[in-house]
Design an enzyme around this catalytic site. Structure first.
Site, PDB file in Angstrom:
ATOM      1  N   TYR A  18     -33.211  69.530 -39.193  1.00 32.86           N
ATOM      2  CA  TYR A  18     -32.918  68.623 -40.314  1.00 32.86           C
ATOM      3  C   TYR A  18     -33.563  67.262 -40.056  1.00 32.86           C
ATOM      4  O   TYR A  18     -34.304  66.736 -40.885  1.00 32.86           O
ATOM      5  CB  TYR A  18     -31.402  68.471 -40.478  1.00 32.86           C
ATOM      6  CG  TYR A  18     -30.989  67.367 -41.422  1.00 32.86           C
ATOM      7  CD1 TYR A  18     -31.445  67.348 -42.738  1.00 32.86           C
ATOM      8  CD2 TYR A  18     -30.148  66.333 -40.998  1.00 32.86           C
ATOM      9  CE1 TYR A  18     -31.076  66.326 -43.602  1.00 32.86           C
ATOM     10  CE2 TYR A  18     -29.769  65.320 -41.852  1.00 32.86           C
ATOM     11  CZ  TYR A  18     -30.242  65.318 -43.150  1.00 32.86           C
ATOM     12  OH  TYR A  18     -29.881  64.294 -44.012  1.00 32.86           O
TER      13      TYR A  18
HETATM   14  N1  LIG Z   1     -24.265  62.384 -47.296  1.00 31.91           N
HETATM   15  C1  LIG Z   1     -24.682  61.847 -46.155  1.00 31.91           C
HETATM   16  O1  LIG Z   1     -23.872  61.496 -45.282  1.00 31.91           O
HETATM   17  C2  LIG Z   1     -26.149  61.643 -45.901  1.00 31.91           C
HETATM   18  C3  LIG Z   1     -26.520  61.013 -44.697  1.00 31.91           C
HETATM   19  C4  LIG Z   1     -27.878  60.819 -44.434  1.00 31.91           C
HETATM   20  C5  LIG Z   1     -28.827  61.205 -45.352  1.00 31.91           C
HETATM   21  N2  LIG Z   1     -28.450  61.812 -46.510  1.00 31.91           N
HETATM   22  C6  LIG Z   1     -29.505  62.236 -47.441  1.00 31.91           C
HETATM   23  O2  LIG Z   1     -29.176  61.757 -48.733  1.00 31.91           O
HETATM   24  C7  LIG Z   1     -29.626  62.667 -49.726  1.00 31.91           C
HETATM   25  C8  LIG Z   1     -28.480  63.077 -50.626  1.00 31.91           C
HETATM   26  O3  LIG Z   1     -27.478  63.689 -49.821  1.00 31.91           O
HETATM   27  P1  LIG Z   1     -26.116  64.243 -50.407  1.00 31.91           P
HETATM   28  O4  LIG Z   1     -25.076  64.000 -49.392  1.00 31.91           O
HETATM   29  O5  LIG Z   1     -25.930  63.760 -51.801  1.00 31.91           O
HETATM   30  O6  LIG Z   1     -26.439  65.810 -50.403  1.00 31.91           O
HETATM   31  P2  LIG Z   1     -26.139  66.932 -51.496  1.00 31.91           P
HETATM   32  O7  LIG Z   1     -26.421  68.239 -50.822  1.00 31.91           O
HETATM   33  O8  LIG Z   1     -24.805  66.737 -52.091  1.00 31.91           O
HETATM   34  O9  LIG Z   1     -27.234  66.643 -52.604  1.00 31.91           O
HETATM   35  C9  LIG Z   1     -28.557  67.125 -52.535  1.00 31.91           C
HETATM   36  C10 LIG Z   1     -28.889  67.811 -53.855  1.00 31.91           C
HETATM   37  O10 LIG Z   1     -30.250  68.255 -53.764  1.00 31.91           O
HETATM   38  C11 LIG Z   1     -30.336  69.514 -54.419  1.00 31.91           C
HETATM   39  N3  LIG Z   1     -31.477  70.237 -53.818  1.00 31.91           N
HETATM   40  C12 LIG Z   1     -31.554  70.728 -52.572  1.00 31.91           C
HETATM   41  N4  LIG Z   1     -32.763  71.300 -52.377  1.00 31.91           N
HETATM   42  C13 LIG Z   1     -33.442  71.147 -53.545  1.00 31.91           C
HETATM   43  C14 LIG Z   1     -34.751  71.507 -53.967  1.00 31.91           C
HETATM   44  N5  LIG Z   1     -35.597  72.142 -53.138  1.00 31.91           N
HETATM   45  N6  LIG Z   1     -35.136  71.193 -55.224  1.00 31.91           N
HETATM   46  C15 LIG Z   1     -34.280  70.539 -56.073  1.00 31.91           C
HETATM   47  N7  LIG Z   1     -33.022  70.176 -55.723  1.00 31.91           N
HETATM   48  C16 LIG Z   1     -32.624  70.478 -54.468  1.00 31.91           C
HETATM   49  C17 LIG Z   1     -29.020  70.217 -54.155  1.00 31.91           C
HETATM   50  O11 LIG Z   1     -28.713  71.179 -55.146  1.00 31.91           O
HETATM   51  C18 LIG Z   1     -28.036  69.042 -54.128  1.00 31.91           C
HETATM   52  O12 LIG Z   1     -27.373  68.903 -55.357  1.00 31.91           O
HETATM   53  C19 LIG Z   1     -30.260  63.820 -48.962  1.00 31.91           C
HETATM   54  O13 LIG Z   1     -31.654  63.599 -48.901  1.00 31.91           O
HETATM   55  C20 LIG Z   1     -29.656  63.731 -47.580  1.00 31.91           C
HETATM   56  O14 LIG Z   1     -30.492  64.282 -46.597  1.00 31.91           O
HETATM   57  C21 LIG Z   1     -27.139  62.051 -46.796  1.00 31.91           C
END
Ligand SMILES: NC(=O)c1ccc[n+]([C@@H]2O[C@H](COP(=O)([O-])OP(=O)(O)OC[C@H]3O[C@@H](n4cnc5c(N)ncnc54)[C@H](O)[C@@H]3O)[C@@H](O)[C@H]2O)c1
Length: 333
Positions: free
Chosen positions: A152
């Protein structure tokens, strides 16, 4: 502004889109509705966004270049916020291919589609996981972080590198935001707060890794939304230093709470919010996980004047209140 946002059915995308729509912006949302966790939650988030005037919704995968090209052309975005990703450290041990596909191929496809559009600012979601097991704390943006501990983290670091090359080659202004453990209502079922709350309500044990000797810098989702909204009108100019290209309008910004919390204190906050005691199943450290995260938020503060400050207990209380409402049955469990 016209904003193109990926990952709008996701946890962070939903909150950010709600805020931007409330401010009167047009938001075109793209989400592949992947089955990584309960799709009903993603559908409910999109349904809520669809109630807002100004929201246009597309449900397809970023790997579908044709659909992406059409959506980008139609959206004519001033701002792009790229949140869609295969997230989660642990699942990258089970299904590594999903990370390469969504994060590397998906991010590249999006950049290809928008590189020649007059985009004022491209926000790229990265993660504190890129800091790996760095011993220098708090984590500052200029720390070398070339030794990811999970796929990741490796794919997110790759996204930063790919983003930098597009900023350099095409003059696309990019801010890579390294988010630190985001939590709050409508949160992700794979994350500790959700899993712990679910098990505590069900009277089941919770898995506590590394004997509870872990620290996380938690960021309440409303604080993250505020930080990103303040960054939107501040695209990076060209920069020098830290080995970055002097001609690339590119920067990295930590978005974190700036205060690490021990896992045991985190569990205590959930116990207070639920009014129930956790049964802890002590386990060794998980492969790919990092022992601690701690954000140096100086760059964010200098740029925006904002420092996330929601107290952990208030944020956990808000999550548990939402959780009770979402799963009404849990309260009586
Ligand atoms: N939540 C956290 O604590 C956290 C921490 C660090 C980084 N992030 C980053 O922030 C971003 C949002 O995270 P989140 O917590 O909302 O995650 P999440 O999984 O709730 O949201 C990601 C969304 O992307 C969509 N998705 C995944 N692969 C896809 C693809 N190939 N094409 C189109 N849509 C796709 C999924 O359906 C999902 O709804 C991500 O990039 C994640 O890596 C999140």
């Amino acid at each position: 502004m016209r904003i193109l946002m990926t990952g709008t059915a996701g946890f962070i995308g939903f909150h950010l889109a709600l805020r931007l729509l409330a401010e009167g912006h047009d938001v075109t949302g793209i989400d592949g509705m992947t089955s990584y966790y309960d799709i009903a939650l993603k559908q409910a988030r999109h349904a809520r966004l669809r109630e807002c005037p100004g929201f246009t919704c597309h449900e397809f995968m970023l790997e579908d270049s044709g659909a992406l090209a059409r959506a980008c052309r139609a959206a004519r975005p001033d701002i792009v916020i790229h949140l869609a990703a295969q997230a989660g450290v642990r699942y990258s041990l089970e299904n590594p291919g999903a990370y390469v596909s969504a994060n590397v191929v998906g991010t590249h496809n999006l950049l290809e589609q928008v590189k020649d559009l007059p985009v004022r600012h491209f926000i790229l979601a990265s993660t504190s996981s890129v800091y790996g097991a760095s011993l220098e704390i708090p984590f500052a943006e200029d720390l070398p972080c070339n030794q990811p501990l999970s796929l990741y983290a490796a794919t997110k670091k790759a996204c930063e590198g790919i983003g930098h090359s597009y900023a350099h080659l095409h003059g696309l202004p990019i801010t890579a935001c390294r988010f630190f453990t985001v939590y709050g209502p409508w949160g992700r079922p794979d994350m500790a707060l959700f899993r712990f709350t679910r098990n505590i309500f069900a009277g089941l044990p919770i898995d506590v890794y590394n004997g509870g000797d872990m620290q996380r810098d938690f960021t309440y989702v409303d604080d993250l939304v505020e930080a990103v909204c303040r960054l939107l009108p501040l695209p990076p100019a060209t920069q020098a230093g830290h080995g970055a290209s002097p001609v690339a309008p590119y920067r990295v910004v930590n978005v974190g709470g700036g205060q690490p919390v021990g896992l045991r204190d985190f569990i205590t906050a959930i116990e207070r919010a639920t009014g129930r005691e956790a049964i802890c199943n002590m386990l060794p450290m998980q492969r790919g996980d990092v022992p601690r995260s701690w954000a140096d938020c100086t760059v964010l503060e200098q740029l925006t004047g904002f420092h996330p400050a929601t107290p952990l207990q208030a944020g956990v209380d808000a999550f548990v209140a939402w959780y009770r409402q979402w799963y009404r049955a849990a309260d009586g469990a």
